[in-house]
Design a protein around this motif. Structure first.
Motif, PDB file in Angstrom:
ATOM      1  N   LEU A   1     -90.726 -78.609  48.448  1.00  0.00           N
ATOM      2  CA  LEU A   1     -90.218 -77.258  48.312  1.00  0.00           C
ATOM      3  C   LEU A   1     -89.072 -77.024  49.287  1.00  0.00           C
ATOM      4  O   LEU A   1     -89.203 -77.293  50.487  1.00  0.00           O
ATOM      5  N   GLY A   2     -87.965 -76.521  48.760  1.00  0.00           N
ATOM      6  CA  GLY A   2     -86.810 -76.226  49.578  1.00  0.00           C
ATOM      7  C   GLY A   2     -85.599 -77.032  49.151  1.00  0.00           C
ATOM      8  O   GLY A   2     -85.690 -77.963  48.348  1.00  0.00           O
ATOM      9  N   ASP A   3     -84.462 -76.640  49.702  1.00  0.00           N
ATOM     10  CA  ASP A   3     -83.196 -77.266  49.348  1.00  0.00           C
ATOM     11  C   ASP A   3     -82.913 -78.410  50.315  1.00  0.00           C
ATOM     12  O   ASP A   3     -82.269 -78.216  51.353  1.00  0.00           O
ATOM     13  N   TYR A   4     -83.360 -79.578  49.973  1.00  0.00           N
ATOM     14  CA  TYR A   4     -83.098 -80.782  50.739  1.00  0.00           C
ATOM     15  C   TYR A   4     -81.902 -81.542  50.192  1.00  0.00           C
ATOM     16  O   TYR A   4     -81.584 -82.627  50.685  1.00  0.00           O
ATOM     17  N   GLY A   5     -81.268 -80.986  49.164  1.00  0.00           N
ATOM     18  CA  GLY A   5     -80.129 -81.613  48.520  1.00  0.00           C
ATOM     19  C   GLY A   5     -80.383 -81.793  47.040  1.00  0.00           C
ATOM     20  O   GLY A   5     -81.091 -82.718  46.648  1.00  0.00           O
ATOM     21  N   MET A   6     -79.803 -80.915  46.255  1.00  0.00           N
ATOM     22  CA  MET A   6     -79.993 -80.949  44.810  1.00  0.00           C
ATOM     23  C   MET A   6     -78.808 -81.630  44.135  1.00  0.00           C
ATOM     24  O   MET A   6     -77.669 -81.525  44.596  1.00  0.00           O
ATOM     25  N   ASP A   7     -79.071 -82.303  43.051  1.00  0.00           N
ATOM     26  CA  ASP A   7     -78.023 -82.963  42.288  1.00  0.00           C
ATOM     27  C   ASP A   7     -77.360 -82.036  41.283  1.00  0.00           C
ATOM     28  O   ASP A   7     -76.162 -82.164  41.010  1.00  0.00           O
ATOM     29  N   TYR A   8     -78.133 -81.122  40.714  1.00  0.00           N
ATOM     30  CA  TYR A   8     -77.626 -80.211  39.701  1.00  0.00           C
ATOM     31  C   TYR A   8     -78.214 -78.835  39.911  1.00  0.00           C
ATOM     32  O   TYR A   8     -79.382 -78.689  40.285  1.00  0.00           O
ATOM     33  N   TRP A   9     -77.380 -77.838  39.649  1.00  0.00           N
ATOM     34  CA  TRP A   9     -77.785 -76.444  39.742  1.00  0.00           C
ATOM     35  C   TRP A   9     -77.458 -75.721  38.453  1.00  0.00           C
ATOM     36  O   TRP A   9     -76.407 -75.948  37.851  1.00  0.00           O
ATOM     37  N   GLY A  10     -78.353 -74.835  38.053  1.00  0.00           N
ATOM     38  CA  GLY A  10     -78.029 -73.898  37.005  1.00  0.00           C
ATOM     39  C   GLY A  10     -77.252 -72.726  37.568  1.00  0.00           C
ATOM     40  O   GLY A  10     -77.113 -72.566  38.785  1.00  0.00           O
ATOM     41  N   LYS A  11     -76.742 -71.899  36.690  1.00  0.00           N
ATOM     42  CA  LYS A  11     -75.954 -70.755  37.132  1.00  0.00           C
ATOM     43  C   LYS A  11     -76.798 -69.543  37.483  1.00  0.00           C
ATOM     44  O   LYS A  11     -76.283 -68.590  38.071  1.00  0.00           O
ATOM     45  N   GLY A  12     -78.057 -69.559  37.141  1.00  0.00           N
ATOM     46  CA  GLY A  12     -78.964 -68.499  37.527  1.00  0.00           C
ATOM     47  C   GLY A  12     -79.265 -67.521  36.416  1.00  0.00           C
ATOM     48  O   GLY A  12     -78.494 -67.349  35.475  1.00  0.00           O
ATOM     49  N   THR A  13     -80.403 -66.875  36.544  1.00  0.00           N
ATOM     50  CA  THR A  13     -80.794 -65.811  35.641  1.00  0.00           C
ATOM     51  C   THR A  13     -81.386 -64.681  36.469  1.00  0.00           C
ATOM     52  O   THR A  13     -82.149 -64.910  37.406  1.00  0.00           O
TER      53      THR A  13
END
Length: 124
Positions: A106-118
């Protein structure tokens, strides 16, 4: 390039439920752990939940534990966040993110892809 697309946000009254979806476009989500984050105006981004690539492990922030569940449907290449007993403080933009690190952390340890959000708004 590869995309994650969130959907399912909207306006709901306190105590209500919403199901958010994170759909992969051009990628097979079963190769990725999937994290849900949220960020409200003026607040730091918060890790809400995650699910491992295999689906065997999940985690939840204390603030949503017992109210939210996360699941994945490989046939639909989609990860869901079921949000129950919603509270006004759950109001946020919710983002899904994919990591090639397959375990659920859990948490942002480094993401490869992100959505734009809802946007989820919990209000009377």
């Amino acid at each position: 390039q590869l995309q994650l697309v969130e959907s399912g946000g909207g306006l709901v009254q306190p105590g209500g439920s919403l199901r958010l979806s994170c759909a992969g476009s051009g990628i097979s989500l079963d190769n990725y752990s999937i994290n849900w984050f949220r960020q409200a105006p003026g607040k730091e981004r918060e890790g809400v939940s995650c699910i491992s690539a295999s689906g065997a492990s999940t985690a939840f922030a204390d603030s949503v534990k017992g109210r939210f569940t996360i699941s994945r449907d490989n046939a639909k290449n989609t990860v869901y966040l079921q949000m129950n007993s919603l509270k006004p403080e759950d109001t946020s933009i919710y983002y899904c993110a994919a990591s090639g690190f397959r375990l659920c952390v859990l948490g942002d340890y480094g993401m490869d892809y992100w959505g734009k959000g809802t946007l989820v708004t919990v209000s009377s």
